[in-house]
Write an enzyme that holds these catalytic residues in place. Sequence first.
Site, PDB file in Angstrom:
ATOM      1  N   ASN A  10      56.949 -27.259 161.534  1.00 18.67           N
ATOM      2  CA  ASN A  10      58.206 -26.622 161.141  1.00 18.67           C
ATOM      3  C   ASN A  10      58.269 -26.609 159.602  1.00 18.67           C
ATOM      4  OD1 ASN A  10      60.944 -26.496 160.224  1.00 18.67           O
ATOM      5  ND2 ASN A  10      61.607 -26.745 162.327  1.00 18.67           N
ATOM      6  N   HIS A  13      61.709 -26.917 155.623  1.00 21.80           N
ATOM      7  CA  HIS A  13      62.039 -27.678 154.417  1.00 21.80           C
ATOM      8  C   HIS A  13      61.248 -27.254 153.185  1.00 21.80           C
ATOM      9  CE1 HIS A  13      65.046 -29.699 156.551  1.00 21.80           C
ATOM     10  NE2 HIS A  13      64.201 -30.111 157.473  1.00 21.80           N
ATOM     11  N   HIS A  46      63.298 -21.988 161.550  1.00 22.15           N
ATOM     12  CA  HIS A  46      64.640 -21.844 162.135  1.00 22.15           C
ATOM     13  C   HIS A  46      65.457 -20.890 161.273  1.00 22.15           C
ATOM     14  CE1 HIS A  46      68.396 -24.220 163.781  1.00 22.15           C
ATOM     15  NE2 HIS A  46      68.523 -22.915 163.883  1.00 22.15           N
ATOM     16  N   ARG A  48      68.698 -19.885 160.644  1.00 26.14           N
ATOM     17  CA  ARG A  48      70.075 -20.315 160.946  1.00 26.14           C
ATOM     18  C   ARG A  48      71.056 -19.207 160.619  1.00 26.14           C
ATOM     19  NH1 ARG A  48      70.835 -26.104 161.457  1.00 26.14           N
ATOM     20  NH2 ARG A  48      73.029 -25.587 161.254  1.00 26.14           N
ATOM     21  N   ARG A  52      70.664 -21.160 155.483  1.00 21.05           N
ATOM     22  CA  ARG A  52      70.615 -22.186 154.430  1.00 21.05           C
ATOM     23  C   ARG A  52      69.204 -22.428 153.886  1.00 21.05           C
ATOM     24  NH1 ARG A  52      71.775 -27.670 157.856  1.00 21.05           N
ATOM     25  NH2 ARG A  52      73.759 -26.631 158.210  1.00 21.05           N
ATOM     26  N   GLU A  73      62.896 -20.573 165.856  1.00 16.66           N
ATOM     27  CA  GLU A  73      64.027 -21.362 166.370  1.00 16.66           C
ATOM     28  C   GLU A  73      65.300 -20.631 166.031  1.00 16.66           C
ATOM     29  OE1 GLU A  73      65.006 -25.355 165.042  1.00 16.66           O
ATOM     30  OE2 GLU A  73      62.893 -25.788 165.321  1.00 16.66           O
ATOM     31  N   THR A 104      69.670 -29.830 163.676  1.00 17.06           N
ATOM     32  CA  THR A 104      70.101 -29.623 165.065  1.00 17.06           C
ATOM     33  C   THR A 104      70.450 -30.969 165.706  1.00 17.06           C
ATOM     34  OG1 THR A 104      68.409 -27.914 165.063  1.00 17.06           O
ATOM     35  CG2 THR A 104      69.500 -28.358 167.156  1.00 17.06           C
ATOM     36  N   GLU A 154      61.812 -27.649 175.363  1.00 23.86           N
ATOM     37  CA  GLU A 154      61.435 -28.581 174.297  1.00 23.86           C
ATOM     38  C   GLU A 154      62.384 -29.761 174.395  1.00 23.86           C
ATOM     39  OE1 GLU A 154      60.624 -27.102 170.336  1.00 23.86           O
ATOM     40  OE2 GLU A 154      61.278 -29.001 169.434  1.00 23.86           O
ATOM     41  N   HIS A 193      61.730 -33.192 167.114  1.00 28.25           N
ATOM     42  CA  HIS A 193      62.865 -33.668 166.309  1.00 28.25           C
ATOM     43  C   HIS A 193      62.705 -35.128 165.914  1.00 28.25           C
ATOM     44  CE1 HIS A 193      66.687 -33.598 164.376  1.00 28.25           C
ATOM     45  NE2 HIS A 193      66.795 -32.318 164.675  1.00 28.25           N
TER      46      HIS A 193
END
Length: 243
Positions: A10, A13, A46, A48, A52, A73, A104, A154, A193
């Site tokens: 992922n 970040h 992701h 969103r 963000r 995602e 999440t 998941e 996660h």
Amino acid sequence: MGKKLKLGVNIDHVATLRQARGTVYPDPLDAAIICARAGADGITAHLREDRRHIKDDDIYRLRELQSLPLNLEMANVESIVEIALNVCPAEVCLVPEKRQELTTEGGLDVIAHLDSIKSTVQSLTENGTQVSLFVDADEMTIAACKDTGAPVIELHTGAYCDAEPNDRGALLEQLISGAEYAHSLGLKVNAGHGINRDNLAGILCIPFLDTLNIGHSIICRSVFQSLEKAVEEMIEAMAAYDL
Ligand code: PXP
């Protein structure tokens, strides 16, 4: 020895760092190229509703890249589903989303939103995307996942990963039973996660896993060494998995 456990990285970040200063770097696309070189099996991002970190343009560019399958995602909301139908990623993972959350926080309430999830699963599936549902390891929820027609779940590993080591036993048992139950229903099982190299040993006790989706700990590790090395290290640690 079982089949190889796959790693989806992922890269949200990387975009978080970019957004912190409003620059054009670091580019999540560059990160995806490095993850592919390091042996990752997929890229997760992701999109969103508040945009963000990852932006629409990132998703289109990641899809174009094609060096690794993209797992998008996203929340089950009309405007984002429309983008997913346009982009047609290899996979979509439907997640719950709250504006104020840091990340999440819980799994999807599939029982409460069965009809709308079912309809999204159908549209995305007909469009050529494999859909997974991000859920807590709860039997009734997993049974509802099966009813939506989604072929993959998941499992949300956040509660287990964030718990104090002494409190992890029962949470791990739930994840193990959840994976066994999902497998018995013919669902493919991913997990993600909060996974890092310190809590990975427990995660590797969960049976029938196909893919781990890991972001924050890998990107953090890459602050002190290369992203390539961080991905390679995680793949090496995951190689101990035995179905
Ligand atoms: N899987 C899902 C569905 C997530 O929402 C996240 C966080 O964006 C992850 C995996 C990766 O979690 P982490 O960044 O804690 O490794």
